[in-house]
Design a protein around this motif. Structure first.
Motif, PDB file in Angstrom:
ATOM      1  N   ASP A  37       6.392  -2.891 -24.748  1.00 22.89           N
ATOM      2  CA  ASP A  37       5.004  -2.579 -25.101  1.00 22.89           C
ATOM      3  C   ASP A  37       4.754  -2.775 -26.593  1.00 22.89           C
ATOM      4  O   ASP A  37       3.686  -3.251 -27.000  1.00 22.89           O
ATOM      5  CB  ASP A  37       4.670  -1.144 -24.699  1.00 22.89           C
ATOM      6  CG  ASP A  37       4.605  -0.963 -23.183  1.00 22.89           C
ATOM      7  OD1 ASP A  37       4.326  -1.970 -22.498  1.00 22.89           O
ATOM      8  OD2 ASP A  37       4.832   0.150 -22.701  1.00 22.89           O
ATOM      9  N   ALA A  38       5.733  -2.394 -27.410  1.00 20.27           N
ATOM     10  CA  ALA A  38       5.586  -2.578 -28.849  1.00 20.27           C
ATOM     11  C   ALA A  38       5.453  -4.060 -29.194  1.00 20.27           C
ATOM     12  O   ALA A  38       4.662  -4.451 -30.055  1.00 20.27           O
ATOM     13  CB  ALA A  38       6.773  -1.973 -29.593  1.00 20.27           C
ATOM     14  N   ALA A  39       6.224  -4.898 -28.502  1.00 15.37           N
ATOM     15  CA  ALA A  39       6.155  -6.344 -28.740  1.00 15.37           C
ATOM     16  C   ALA A  39       4.772  -6.886 -28.402  1.00 15.37           C
ATOM     17  O   ALA A  39       4.247  -7.766 -29.105  1.00 15.37           O
ATOM     18  CB  ALA A  39       7.223  -7.066 -27.914  1.00 15.37           C
ATOM     19  N   GLU A  40       4.168  -6.372 -27.335  1.00 16.80           N
ATOM     20  CA  GLU A  40       2.830  -6.823 -26.959  1.00 16.80           C
ATOM     21  C   GLU A  40       1.815  -6.458 -28.035  1.00 16.80           C
ATOM     22  O   GLU A  40       0.907  -7.235 -28.339  1.00 16.80           O
ATOM     23  CB  GLU A  40       2.422  -6.201 -25.620  1.00 16.80           C
ATOM     24  CG  GLU A  40       3.141  -6.772 -24.417  1.00 16.80           C
ATOM     25  CD  GLU A  40       2.888  -8.268 -24.258  1.00 16.80           C
ATOM     26  OE1 GLU A  40       1.724  -8.691 -24.390  1.00 16.80           O
ATOM     27  OE2 GLU A  40       3.856  -9.004 -24.026  1.00 16.80           O
ATOM     28  N   VAL A  41       1.957  -5.276 -28.614  1.00 16.07           N
ATOM     29  CA  VAL A  41       1.042  -4.854 -29.681  1.00 16.07           C
ATOM     30  C   VAL A  41       1.229  -5.741 -30.909  1.00 16.07           C
ATOM     31  O   VAL A  41       0.260  -6.207 -31.524  1.00 16.07           O
ATOM     32  CB  VAL A  41       1.283  -3.369 -30.048  1.00 16.07           C
ATOM     33  CG1 VAL A  41       0.440  -2.981 -31.265  1.00 16.07           C
ATOM     34  CG2 VAL A  41       0.946  -2.468 -28.868  1.00 16.07           C
ATOM     35  N   LEU A  42       2.474  -6.001 -31.279  1.00 16.81           N
ATOM     36  CA  LEU A  42       2.768  -6.791 -32.482  1.00 16.81           C
ATOM     37  C   LEU A  42       2.222  -8.214 -32.378  1.00 16.81           C
ATOM     38  O   LEU A  42       1.928  -8.842 -33.395  1.00 16.81           O
ATOM     39  CB  LEU A  42       4.273  -6.823 -32.736  1.00 16.81           C
ATOM     40  CG  LEU A  42       4.893  -5.501 -33.202  1.00 16.81           C
ATOM     41  CD1 LEU A  42       6.411  -5.609 -33.241  1.00 16.81           C
ATOM     42  CD2 LEU A  42       4.362  -5.124 -34.579  1.00 16.81           C
ATOM     43  N   LYS A  48       1.409 -10.074 -42.308  1.00 20.20           N
ATOM     44  CA  LYS A  48       1.594  -9.032 -43.308  1.00 20.20           C
ATOM     45  C   LYS A  48       1.671  -7.658 -42.659  1.00 20.20           C
ATOM     46  O   LYS A  48       2.452  -6.800 -43.075  1.00 20.20           O
ATOM     47  CB  LYS A  48       0.457  -9.069 -44.335  1.00 20.20           C
ATOM     48  CG  LYS A  48       0.451 -10.337 -45.173  1.00 20.20           C
ATOM     49  CD  LYS A  48       1.754 -10.503 -45.917  1.00 20.20           C
ATOM     50  CE  LYS A  48       1.784 -11.834 -46.660  1.00 20.20           C
ATOM     51  NZ  LYS A  48       3.106 -12.065 -47.282  1.00 20.20           N
ATOM     52  N   GLU A  49       0.836  -7.439 -41.622  1.00 20.08           N
ATOM     53  CA  GLU A  49       0.857  -6.159 -40.950  1.00 20.08           C
ATOM     54  C   GLU A  49       2.186  -5.957 -40.214  1.00 20.08           C
ATOM     55  O   GLU A  49       2.767  -4.875 -40.233  1.00 20.08           O
ATOM     56  CB  GLU A  49      -0.311  -6.060 -39.952  1.00 20.08           C
ATOM     57  CG  GLU A  49      -1.668  -5.858 -40.579  1.00 20.08           C
ATOM     58  CD  GLU A  49      -2.172  -7.089 -41.311  1.00 20.08           C
ATOM     59  OE1 GLU A  49      -1.985  -8.202 -40.791  1.00 20.08           O
ATOM     60  OE2 GLU A  49      -2.727  -6.939 -42.416  1.00 20.08           O
ATOM     61  N   VAL A  50       2.663  -7.033 -39.573  1.00 19.29           N
ATOM     62  CA  VAL A  50       3.950  -6.955 -38.883  1.00 19.29           C
ATOM     63  C   VAL A  50       5.068  -6.643 -39.870  1.00 19.29           C
ATOM     64  O   VAL A  50       5.948  -5.817 -39.614  1.00 19.29           O
ATOM     65  CB  VAL A  50       4.247  -8.271 -38.132  1.00 19.29           C
ATOM     66  CG1 VAL A  50       5.666  -8.268 -37.586  1.00 19.29           C
ATOM     67  CG2 VAL A  50       3.256  -8.469 -36.989  1.00 19.29           C
ATOM     68  N   GLN A  51       5.020  -7.303 -41.029  1.00 19.38           N
ATOM     69  CA  GLN A  51       6.048  -7.081 -42.042  1.00 19.38           C
ATOM     70  C   GLN A  51       6.033  -5.636 -42.529  1.00 19.38           C
ATOM     71  O   GLN A  51       7.071  -4.986 -42.643  1.00 19.38           O
ATOM     72  CB  GLN A  51       5.839  -8.031 -43.220  1.00 19.38           C
ATOM     73  CG  GLN A  51       6.898  -7.883 -44.304  1.00 19.38           C
ATOM     74  CD  GLN A  51       6.670  -8.845 -45.459  1.00 19.38           C
ATOM     75  OE1 GLN A  51       5.698  -9.582 -45.485  1.00 19.38           O
ATOM     76  NE2 GLN A  51       7.567  -8.832 -46.413  1.00 19.38           N
ATOM     77  N   ARG A  52       4.841  -5.108 -42.818  1.00 18.56           N
ATOM     78  CA  ARG A  52       4.741  -3.742 -43.328  1.00 18.56           C
ATOM     79  C   ARG A  52       5.225  -2.722 -42.304  1.00 18.56           C
ATOM     80  O   ARG A  52       5.967  -1.796 -42.631  1.00 18.56           O
ATOM     81  CB  ARG A  52       3.297  -3.437 -43.721  1.00 18.56           C
ATOM     82  CG  ARG A  52       2.800  -4.189 -44.952  1.00 18.56           C
ATOM     83  CD  ARG A  52       1.370  -3.818 -45.262  1.00 18.56           C
ATOM     84  NE  ARG A  52       1.250  -2.398 -45.582  1.00 18.56           N
ATOM     85  CZ  ARG A  52       0.091  -1.748 -45.621  1.00 18.56           C
ATOM     86  NH1 ARG A  52      -1.039  -2.380 -45.321  1.00 18.56           N
ATOM     87  NH2 ARG A  52       0.052  -0.465 -45.930  1.00 18.56           N
ATOM     88  N   VAL A  53       4.812  -2.906 -41.046  1.00 21.07           N
ATOM     89  CA  VAL A  53       5.245  -1.974 -40.003  1.00 21.07           C
ATOM     90  C   VAL A  53       6.742  -2.107 -39.768  1.00 21.07           C
ATOM     91  O   VAL A  53       7.447  -1.116 -39.569  1.00 21.07           O
ATOM     92  CB  VAL A  53       4.463  -2.223 -38.699  1.00 21.07           C
ATOM     93  CG1 VAL A  53       5.025  -1.372 -37.569  1.00 21.07           C
ATOM     94  CG2 VAL A  53       2.993  -1.901 -38.895  1.00 21.07           C
ATOM     95  N   GLY A  54       7.243  -3.345 -39.817  1.00 21.41           N
ATOM     96  CA  GLY A  54       8.676  -3.565 -39.624  1.00 21.41           C
ATOM     97  C   GLY A  54       9.515  -2.894 -40.693  1.00 21.41           C
ATOM     98  O   GLY A  54      10.550  -2.281 -40.407  1.00 21.41           O
ATOM     99  N   VAL A  55       9.067  -2.977 -41.944  1.00 20.66           N
ATOM    100  CA  VAL A  55       9.777  -2.310 -43.039  1.00 20.66           C
ATOM    101  C   VAL A  55       9.758  -0.796 -42.833  1.00 20.66           C
ATOM    102  O   VAL A  55      10.768  -0.116 -43.041  1.00 20.66           O
ATOM    103  CB  VAL A  55       9.141  -2.675 -44.396  1.00 20.66           C
ATOM    104  CG1 VAL A  55       9.701  -1.797 -45.509  1.00 20.66           C
ATOM    105  CG2 VAL A  55       9.394  -4.143 -44.728  1.00 20.66           C
ATOM    106  N   ALA A  56       8.596  -0.277 -42.411  1.00 21.26           N
ATOM    107  CA  ALA A  56       8.493   1.161 -42.165  1.00 21.26           C
ATOM    108  C   ALA A  56       9.446   1.594 -41.061  1.00 21.26           C
ATOM    109  O   ALA A  56      10.067   2.661 -41.142  1.00 21.26           O
ATOM    110  CB  ALA A  56       7.051   1.525 -41.804  1.00 21.26           C
TER     111      ALA A  56
END
Length: 347
Positions: A37-42, A48-56
């Motif tokens: 489900d997380a992959a579907e959201v991403l 940039k949003e993916v990178q920021r959330v991934g770092v978090a």
């Protein structure tokens, strides 16, 4: 008993012991969903949003049960307050993306989600390494280069410009500053070149792209040496334009113009190690602004660290200051703080 449970299930979430940054809330929510489900959201988020959330996600440790409960309850309340079923509502999707990403970034993403368009050639470039993009556009006409640079996020655009020759860099930046809008047909042709297909929809209005603010935005992310040389060259060609760009740039010294609430929020996102190095090259006003927005004990410890740090390379100071400015700009884009002074209008 059932009525009591229902009332408990719909009660407002209690605030956690600490303030959870919004990007961390997104990370907690996605990690709670599970991989699929997380992959579907991403898939529906920009690079940039993916990178920021991934770092978090990567930095997340020892998340308490209370934090998870709070984030999930907030999400359920937000969804439940927008639609009867909580999902599948176009108005909710538009409002959510606009609030999360801002009007400009959300517009193209909304079209792709709600209308079913695919990623365009230009959007594909956002996922590539800056040097790879530089290689792709290196031999294109400077106007094409300027359009690409204007379209990409400022930090990526700055890195791409750094890979180009100095004369080309100046020409492209002058064109970026003079760009105001571009006809959809021109964007369509550029996408055809990059990806052999155009999927941005049948837009009939011109797209705003480039401009002096965009030029200043890009300059903010450049290495100090490249930025200085480029600004000197722009001054030689057009002193008024250079002055306008400088007025719109947000630099480390402008932190003294940010309100106290904003400084306090920013300090919660900056590591003490980076802050110490950055302040080694800051003027007294900036240092005082930082100190007065910390507890007395924290300010004393920071001053001790500054005195014990000793000499630091200029390049290290500049790098630390740019890291803090990058965090400040991202927080401003997310509506978490307001950047006063030179950068306010640009944001």
């Amino acid at each position: 008993m059932t009525e009591q449970a229902n009332q408990q299930g719909t009660s407002a979430p209690q605030k956690p012991q600490r303030k959870i940054p919004r990007v961390e809330q997104a990370a907690i929510l996605l990690m709670s969903l599970g991989e699929a489900d997380a992959a579907e959201v991403l898939k529906h988020m920009g690079p940039k949003e993916v990178q920021r959330v991934g770092v978090a996600m990567a930095q997340m440790k020892d998340v308490s049960k209370d934090d998870v409960t709070f984030v999930l309850n907030q999400f359920v309340d937000a969804v439940g307050g927008q639609t009867g079923l909580g999902v599948g509502n176009d108005d909710y999707i538009r409002a959510m993306l606009t609030q999360a990403l801002g009007d400009d970034k959300a517009a193209s993403l909304i079209d792709r989600i709600l209308i079913g368009g695919n990623t365009t050639g230009l959007d594909t470039l956002k996922w590539m390494e800056p040097r790879a993009v530089g290689d792709i556009i290196r031999y294109e006409h400077p106007q094409i280069q300027a359009i690409v640079i204007s379209y990409l996020d400022p930090d990526q655009a700055a890195e791409i410009l750094g890979t180009l020759d100095e004369k080309v860099r100046l020409d492209v930046m002058m064109r970026v500053a003079s760009l105001e809008s571009i006809q959809p047909q021109a964007l369509q042709e550029l996408n055809d070149i990059l990806e052999k297909q155009f999927s941005g929809g049948a837009a009939s209005q011109t797209s705003r792209i480039g401009g002096v603010k965009r030029a200043a935005d890009i300059m903010n992310f450049m290495d100090r040496s490249i930025e200085g040389n480029l600004m000197d060259s722009i001054k030689d060609m057009d002193p008024d334009l250079a002055s306008t760009i400088e007025d719109l740039m947000f630099v480390f010294d402008n932190l003294k113009e940010v309100d106290d609430r904003g400084i306090q929020a920013l300090l919660r996102e900056v590591s003490s190690e980076v802050l110490v190095v950055a302040l080694k090259g800051a003027d007294d006003q900036v240092q005082e602004k930082i100190f007065k927005n910390m507890s007395k004990r924290a300010a004393e410890l920071l001053q001790d660290d500054l005195e014990a740090k000793g000499p630091v390379k200029v390049s290290e100071v500049e790098s630390a200051q740019k890291d803090i400015i990058t965090i400040a700009r991202r927080m401003a884009e997310a509506g978490e703080i307001s950047l006063g002074g030179a950068g306010e209008e640009m944001m």
